[in-house]
Motif scaffolding. Structure first.
Motif, PDB file in Angstrom:
ATOM      1  N   LYS A   1      32.435  46.723  38.782  1.00 55.10           N
ATOM      2  CA  LYS A   1      32.609  46.957  37.353  1.00 55.10           C
ATOM      3  C   LYS A   1      33.003  45.658  36.668  1.00 55.10           C
ATOM      4  N   PRO A   2      32.667  45.518  35.381  1.00 54.21           N
ATOM      5  CA  PRO A   2      33.019  44.295  34.659  1.00 54.21           C
ATOM      6  C   PRO A   2      34.535  44.139  34.560  1.00 54.21           C
ATOM      7  N   VAL A   3      34.999  42.888  34.613  1.00 51.46           N
ATOM      8  CA  VAL A   3      36.430  42.614  34.615  1.00 51.46           C
ATOM      9  C   VAL A   3      36.746  41.533  33.591  1.00 51.46           C
ATOM     10  N   GLU A   4      37.830  41.708  32.862  1.00 52.04           N
ATOM     11  CA  GLU A   4      38.325  40.672  31.964  1.00 52.04           C
ATOM     12  C   GLU A   4      39.178  39.716  32.792  1.00 52.04           C
ATOM     13  N   ARG A   5      38.690  38.495  32.996  1.00 50.80           N
ATOM     14  CA  ARG A   5      39.334  37.557  33.914  1.00 50.80           C
ATOM     15  C   ARG A   5      40.781  37.233  33.518  1.00 50.80           C
ATOM     16  N   ALA A   6      41.054  37.077  32.246  1.00 45.48           N
ATOM     17  CA  ALA A   6      42.415  36.734  31.817  1.00 45.48           C
ATOM     18  C   ALA A   6      43.387  37.853  32.171  1.00 45.48           C
ATOM     19  N   GLU A   7      42.963  39.093  31.972  1.00 40.04           N
ATOM     20  CA  GLU A   7      43.818  40.234  32.295  1.00 40.04           C
ATOM     21  C   GLU A   7      44.046  40.330  33.802  1.00 40.04           C
ATOM     22  N   LEU A   8      42.996  40.042  34.558  1.00 40.18           N
ATOM     23  CA  LEU A   8      43.098  40.110  36.018  1.00 40.18           C
ATOM     24  C   LEU A   8      44.066  39.049  36.533  1.00 40.18           C
ATOM     25  N   ALA A   9      43.954  37.829  36.005  1.00 40.82           N
ATOM     26  CA  ALA A   9      44.845  36.743  36.424  1.00 40.82           C
ATOM     27  C   ALA A   9      46.300  37.085  36.113  1.00 40.82           C
ATOM     28  N   LYS A  10      46.537  37.710  34.965  1.00 43.64           N
ATOM     29  CA  LYS A  10      47.897  38.112  34.594  1.00 43.64           C
ATOM     30  C   LYS A  10      48.416  39.188  35.549  1.00 43.64           C
ATOM     31  N   ALA A  11      47.541  40.127  35.911  1.00 39.13           N
ATOM     32  CA  ALA A  11      47.946  41.188  36.838  1.00 39.13           C
ATOM     33  C   ALA A  11      48.334  40.604  38.191  1.00 39.13           C
ATOM     34  N   TRP A  12      47.555  39.614  38.667  1.00 40.21           N
ATOM     35  CA  TRP A  12      47.883  38.958  39.941  1.00 40.21           C
ATOM     36  C   TRP A  12      49.228  38.244  39.846  1.00 40.21           C
ATOM     37  N   ALA A  13      49.438  37.534  38.738  1.00 44.00           N
ATOM     38  CA  ALA A  13      50.698  36.806  38.545  1.00 44.00           C
ATOM     39  C   ALA A  13      51.875  37.777  38.512  1.00 44.00           C
ATOM     40  N   ASP A  14      51.681  38.929  37.881  1.00 48.26           N
ATOM     41  CA  ASP A  14      52.747  39.938  37.821  1.00 48.26           C
ATOM     42  C   ASP A  14      53.060  40.484  39.211  1.00 48.26           C
ATOM     43  N   GLU A  15      52.021  40.659  40.039  1.00 49.52           N
ATOM     44  CA  GLU A  15      52.244  41.157  41.407  1.00 49.52           C
ATOM     45  C   GLU A  15      53.054  40.169  42.223  1.00 49.52           C
ATOM     46  N   VAL A  16      52.712  38.878  42.099  1.00 47.55           N
ATOM     47  CA  VAL A  16      53.454  37.842  42.824  1.00 47.55           C
ATOM     48  C   VAL A  16      54.903  37.805  42.344  1.00 47.55           C
ATOM     49  N   LYS A  17      55.088  37.908  41.017  1.00 45.71           N
ATOM     50  CA  LYS A  17      56.432  37.910  40.442  1.00 45.71           C
ATOM     51  C   LYS A  17      57.224  39.112  40.949  1.00 45.71           C
ATOM     52  N   ASP A  18      56.537  40.249  41.075  1.00 40.76           N
ATOM     53  CA  ASP A  18      57.181  41.471  41.559  1.00 40.76           C
ATOM     54  C   ASP A  18      57.678  41.300  42.988  1.00 40.76           C
TER      55      ASP A  18
END
Length: 247
Positions: free
Chosen positions: A120-137
């Motif tokens: 499915k299509p993905v918004e790259r900026a949103e995905l990068a933020k989600a990854w950063a949030d996971e690492v922060k978590d």
């Protein structure tokens, strides 16, 4: 072609290689290729790819680790981070457990297909933020994590005292000795795979030369099984000859 996510939208860098199903002969005409040899050598080709990946990672300053299956990972990577960003692997393991299936190559491949979500299509900026949030978590700072895995002072040239020829010859010798302890006849692809696992700096082209020389010197004998090249060796031939004589 390089992708940057898994189907579960974890950060990954899968590589897809496209080979045109054609070749141009000496007469200038194009013909279709037989790809059976690629399938026969699939495991060895995969190991060659992983070896090259490990060598290039080390050139970038990372220390690598290789397990008994030949799988490569960066040394020092946090296990919790690896697990968090391996959602596809967890989906596949869960599917195998649910069905009571062993995690071998065939079953894993089937489970991979059965659990594969559509792209499915993905918004790259949103995905990068989600990854950063996971690492922060996880309570980790990406820079600290990176610095922990990377140390240029530890990078050394693998077996710098051996030439590529000597290193590959040693690996092929080990592969033959190791496999022939367990089988009297063994495949070309198994020898190549074992040699590549023995040392990531093994050169497949030189390995082919070494095997050809052992055939010409009667150290190895060629056997064809189900259309694939197999070998037996001088010691196994002698053992079989002695057995026949004794019987």
């Amino acid at each position: 072609f390089h992708h940057d996510t898994s189907r579960a939208l974890d950060p990954q860098l899968p590589t897809h290689v496209v080979i045109s199903n054609m070749d141009q002969g000496a007469d200038g005409k194009f013909r279709a290729l037989h790809n059976d040899k690629i399938h026969e050598q699939m495991m060895a080709v995969g190991q060659f790819y992983r070896n090259a990946l490990a060598i290039n990672l080390e050139r970038l300053g990372y220390e690598t680790e290789t397990d008994e299956k030949g799988l490569v990972q960066i040394a020092g990577m946090n296990a919790e981070v690896m697990s968090r960003f391996s959602k596809r692997r967890e989906e596949i393991k869960a599917a195998l457990n649910e069905r009571g299936m062993s995690p071998d190559h065939k079953n894993s491949a089937l489970a991979t297909l059965a659990t594969r979500a559509s792209k499915k299509p993905v918004e790259r900026a949103e995905l990068a933020k989600a990854w950063a949030d996971e690492v922060k978590d996880l309570g980790l700072d990406p820079k600290t994590l990176l610095d922990g895995m990377r140390d240029l002072s530890r990078v050394q040239t693998t077996h710098s005292n051996l030439s590529p020829r000597d290193l590959t010859t040693r690996a092929v010798g080990f592969a033959i000795a190791h496999i022939s302890e367990r089988a009297s006849v063994y495949s070309h692809s198994d020898v190549m795979l074992t040699a590549l696992k023995y040392d990531k700096a093994v050169d497949p082209a030189i390995a082919e030369q070494v095997l050809a020389e052992r055939l010409s010197e009667k150290e190895l004998y060629a056997v064809t099984r189900k259309g694939e090249l197999h070998y037996t060796d001088k010691l196994n031939v002698q053992l079989e000859t002695d057995n026949v004589r004794m019987m």
